[in-house]
Design a protein around this motif. Structure first.
Motif, PDB file in Angstrom:
ATOM      1  N   GLY A 151      42.542   9.622  12.776  1.00  0.00           N
ATOM      2  CA  GLY A 151      42.984   8.083  12.265  1.00  0.00           C
ATOM      3  C   GLY A 151      41.591   7.610  11.895  1.00  0.00           C
ATOM      4  N   ASP A 152      40.388   8.129  12.439  1.00  0.00           N
ATOM      5  CA  ASP A 152      39.299   7.621  12.246  1.00  0.00           C
ATOM      6  C   ASP A 152      39.008   7.254  10.694  1.00  0.00           C
ATOM      7  OD1 ASP A 152      38.696   7.677  14.919  1.00  0.00           O
ATOM      8  OD2 ASP A 152      38.093   9.772  14.688  1.00  0.00           O
ATOM      9  N   VAL A 153      38.420   6.002  10.309  1.00  0.00           N
ATOM     10  CA  VAL A 153      37.904   5.706   8.994  1.00  0.00           C
ATOM     11  C   VAL A 153      36.564   6.379   8.764  1.00  0.00           C
ATOM     12  CG1 VAL A 153      37.632   4.015   7.265  1.00  0.00           C
ATOM     13  CG2 VAL A 153      39.270   3.679   8.844  1.00  0.00           C
ATOM     14  N   LEU A 154      36.577   7.326   7.997  1.00  0.00           N
ATOM     15  CA  LEU A 154      35.112   8.097   7.646  1.00  0.00           C
ATOM     16  C   LEU A 154      34.535   7.600   6.571  1.00  0.00           C
ATOM     17  CD1 LEU A 154      36.570  11.802   8.064  1.00  0.00           C
ATOM     18  CD2 LEU A 154      35.713  10.239   9.959  1.00  0.00           C
ATOM     19  N   TYR A 155      35.243   6.873   5.771  1.00  0.00           N
ATOM     20  CA  TYR A 155      34.621   6.386   4.538  1.00  0.00           C
ATOM     21  C   TYR A 155      35.561   5.265   3.863  1.00  0.00           C
ATOM     22  CZ  TYR A 155      33.084   5.440  -0.304  1.00  0.00           C
ATOM     23  OH  TYR A 155      32.776   4.783  -1.498  1.00  0.00           O
ATOM     24  N   SER A 156      34.879   4.001   3.486  1.00  0.00           N
ATOM     25  CA  SER A 156      35.563   3.039   2.965  1.00  0.00           C
ATOM     26  C   SER A 156      34.714   2.469   1.741  1.00  0.00           C
ATOM     27  CB  SER A 156      36.014   1.994   3.885  1.00  0.00           C
ATOM     28  OG  SER A 156      36.920   0.997   3.549  1.00  0.00           O
ATOM     29  N   GLY A 157      35.265   2.097   0.694  1.00  0.00           N
ATOM     30  CA  GLY A 157      34.301   1.457  -0.166  1.00  0.00           C
ATOM     31  C   GLY A 157      35.171   1.039  -1.459  1.00  0.00           C
ATOM     32  N   ASP A 158      34.686  -0.048  -1.985  1.00  0.00           N
ATOM     33  CA  ASP A 158      35.141  -0.466  -3.441  1.00  0.00           C
ATOM     34  C   ASP A 158      34.004   0.030  -4.628  1.00  0.00           C
ATOM     35  OD1 ASP A 158      37.367  -2.880  -3.060  1.00  0.00           O
ATOM     36  OD2 ASP A 158      35.916  -2.581  -1.426  1.00  0.00           O
ATOM     37  N   LEU A 159      34.785   0.647  -5.406  1.00  0.00           N
ATOM     38  CA  LEU A 159      34.040   1.021  -6.729  1.00  0.00           C
ATOM     39  C   LEU A 159      34.602   0.636  -7.895  1.00  0.00           C
ATOM     40  CD1 LEU A 159      33.611   4.910  -5.618  1.00  0.00           C
ATOM     41  CD2 LEU A 159      32.007   3.052  -5.244  1.00  0.00           C
ATOM     42  N   SER A 160      33.738   0.291  -8.876  1.00  0.00           N
ATOM     43  CA  SER A 160      34.116  -0.160 -10.242  1.00  0.00           C
ATOM     44  C   SER A 160      33.748   0.803 -11.109  1.00  0.00           C
ATOM     45  CB  SER A 160      33.546  -1.476 -10.552  1.00  0.00           C
ATOM     46  OG  SER A 160      34.371  -2.367  -9.583  1.00  0.00           O
ATOM     47  N   GLY A 161      34.707   1.124 -12.171  1.00  0.00           N
ATOM     48  CA  GLY A 161      34.104   2.138 -13.388  1.00  0.00           C
ATOM     49  C   GLY A 161      34.105   1.284 -14.494  1.00  0.00           C
ATOM     50  N   ILE A 162      33.130   0.766 -15.240  1.00  0.00           N
ATOM     51  CA  ILE A 162      32.890   0.040 -16.255  1.00  0.00           C
ATOM     52  C   ILE A 162      32.444   0.715 -17.642  1.00  0.00           C
ATOM     53  CG2 ILE A 162      31.646  -2.008 -17.153  1.00  0.00           C
ATOM     54  CD1 ILE A 162      31.479  -2.864 -13.775  1.00  0.00           C
ATOM     55  N   GLU A 163      32.922   0.371 -18.805  1.00  0.00           N
ATOM     56  CA  GLU A 163      32.576   0.887 -19.965  1.00  0.00           C
ATOM     57  C   GLU A 163      32.269  -0.256 -20.918  1.00  0.00           C
ATOM     58  OE1 GLU A 163      32.022   3.678 -23.322  1.00  0.00           O
ATOM     59  OE2 GLU A 163      31.402   3.344 -20.948  1.00  0.00           O
ATOM     60  N   ASN A 164      31.175  -0.427 -21.382  1.00  0.00           N
ATOM     61  CA  ASN A 164      30.825  -1.541 -22.396  1.00  0.00           C
ATOM     62  C   ASN A 164      30.368  -0.924 -23.689  1.00  0.00           C
ATOM     63  OD1 ASN A 164      30.799  -4.110 -20.566  1.00  0.00           O
ATOM     64  ND2 ASN A 164      28.735  -3.243 -19.739  1.00  0.00           N
ATOM     65  N   GLU A 165      30.994  -1.848 -24.821  1.00  0.00           N
ATOM     66  CA  GLU A 165      30.889  -1.384 -26.141  1.00  0.00           C
ATOM     67  C   GLU A 165      30.156  -2.518 -26.957  1.00  0.00           C
ATOM     68  OE1 GLU A 165      30.475   1.570 -27.460  1.00  0.00           O
ATOM     69  OE2 GLU A 165      31.568   2.685 -25.878  1.00  0.00           O
ATOM     70  N   PRO A 166      29.370  -2.548 -27.762  1.00  0.00           N
ATOM     71  CA  PRO A 166      28.444  -1.560 -27.801  1.00  0.00           C
ATOM     72  C   PRO A 166      27.585  -1.109 -26.631  1.00  0.00           C
ATOM     73  CG  PRO A 166      27.348  -3.065 -28.940  1.00  0.00           C
ATOM     74  CD  PRO A 166      28.851  -3.564 -28.753  1.00  0.00           C
ATOM     75  N   PRO A 167      27.150   0.197 -26.115  1.00  0.00           N
ATOM     76  CA  PRO A 167      26.148   0.305 -25.219  1.00  0.00           C
ATOM     77  C   PRO A 167      24.773  -0.796 -25.165  1.00  0.00           C
ATOM     78  CG  PRO A 167      26.514   2.358 -26.086  1.00  0.00           C
ATOM     79  CD  PRO A 167      26.853   1.094 -27.189  1.00  0.00           C
ATOM     80  N   ASN A 168      24.478  -1.170 -24.058  1.00  0.00           N
ATOM     81  CA  ASN A 168      23.389  -2.080 -23.804  1.00  0.00           C
ATOM     82  C   ASN A 168      22.353  -1.474 -24.359  1.00  0.00           C
ATOM     83  OD1 ASN A 168      25.053  -3.983 -22.341  1.00  0.00           O
ATOM     84  ND2 ASN A 168      24.598  -2.776 -20.237  1.00  0.00           N
ATOM     85  N   PRO A 169      21.385  -2.340 -25.040  1.00  0.00           N
ATOM     86  CA  PRO A 169      20.109  -2.104 -25.749  1.00  0.00           C
ATOM     87  C   PRO A 169      19.121  -1.034 -24.711  1.00  0.00           C
ATOM     88  CG  PRO A 169      20.539  -4.016 -26.445  1.00  0.00           C
ATOM     89  CD  PRO A 169      21.755  -3.920 -25.206  1.00  0.00           C
TER      90      PRO A 169
END
Length: 212
Positions: A151-169
């Motif tokens: 029951g030990d929490v070995l990893y905890s995290g918030d992750l975001s997948g982001i896609e921008n169009e058009p891609p940044n210069p």
């Protein structure tokens, strides 16, 4: 893939999401085949269609709302595929165990909570040789928790997948949009939210990798 439906006089667009393997570099064939239980993804979403965003006209008015059916299930399916691509052996569960521990036969349990899933496509007034200019942003944000049999929490995290169009210069160079379809843009963000987990040092450090 887009699917159009009509509600009254309003055109609504349903998005068919899918996982894109290997979209995050270094996220494939990382781990040894460890069995990890994967309960259904949670989140403040129903199994019905979620209005995840919209396509906007140049004047800011809504051209078409964008719908995602059962987003938590769509993410969970992608997570299981991404874990398998990374070399793990995900075990899909029908529900979260009452004790929140890995069931018999699994060494770990990976919980996921879908916090945000959205995509917005905005047309501008500029016309180019490639058509009407637009911008698009897709975001998928997820909270992960990895636990062992104690029951030990070995990893905890918030992750975001982001896609921008058009891609940044880059270096002053302007790029054209790579994706024009909101379903593909959101699928990219979905895949990034999964793939990014596999390359997190805190996550990798808790599981046997092929290099160990």
């Amino acid at each position: 893939m887009l699917a159009l439906t009509l509600t009254g006089c309003e055109r609504r667009t349903r998005l068919d999401l899918h996982y894109l393997p290997g979209f995050v570099p270094g996220s494939e064939n990382v781990f040894r085949p460890v069995r990890i239980a994967v309960p259904p993804t949670t989140g403040n979403f129903s199994a019905d269609d979620l209005e995840a965003g919209a396509i906007y006209n140049a004047d800011g008015s809504i051209q078409a709302p964008l719908l995602v059916g059962d987003p938590a299930r769509a993410f969970n399916d992608a997570l299981i595929k991404g874990m398998a691509d990374a070399g793990l052996m995900p075990v899909a569960l029908d529900s979260n165990p009452a004790d929140s521990l890995p069931p018999e036969g699994s060494d770990f349990i990976l919980n996921s909570e879908l916090e945000q899933i959205s995509v917005h496509k905005r047309f501008g007034s500029l016309q180019t040789v490639h058509g009407q200019y637009f911008t698009m942003r897709a975001t998928v944000r997820v909270k992960y928790d990895l636990k062992n049999r104690a029951g030990d929490v070995l990893y905890s995290g918030d992750l975001s997948g982001i896609e921008n169009e058009p891609p940044n210069p880059v270096g002053g160079e302007i790029f054209l949009p790579l994706e024009t379809d909101p379903a593909e843009s959101l699928s990219v963000a979905l895949s990034r939210a999964v793939g990014l987990l596999m390359v997190q040092s805190g996550f990798r450090g808790q599981l046997p990798t092929r290099s160990k």
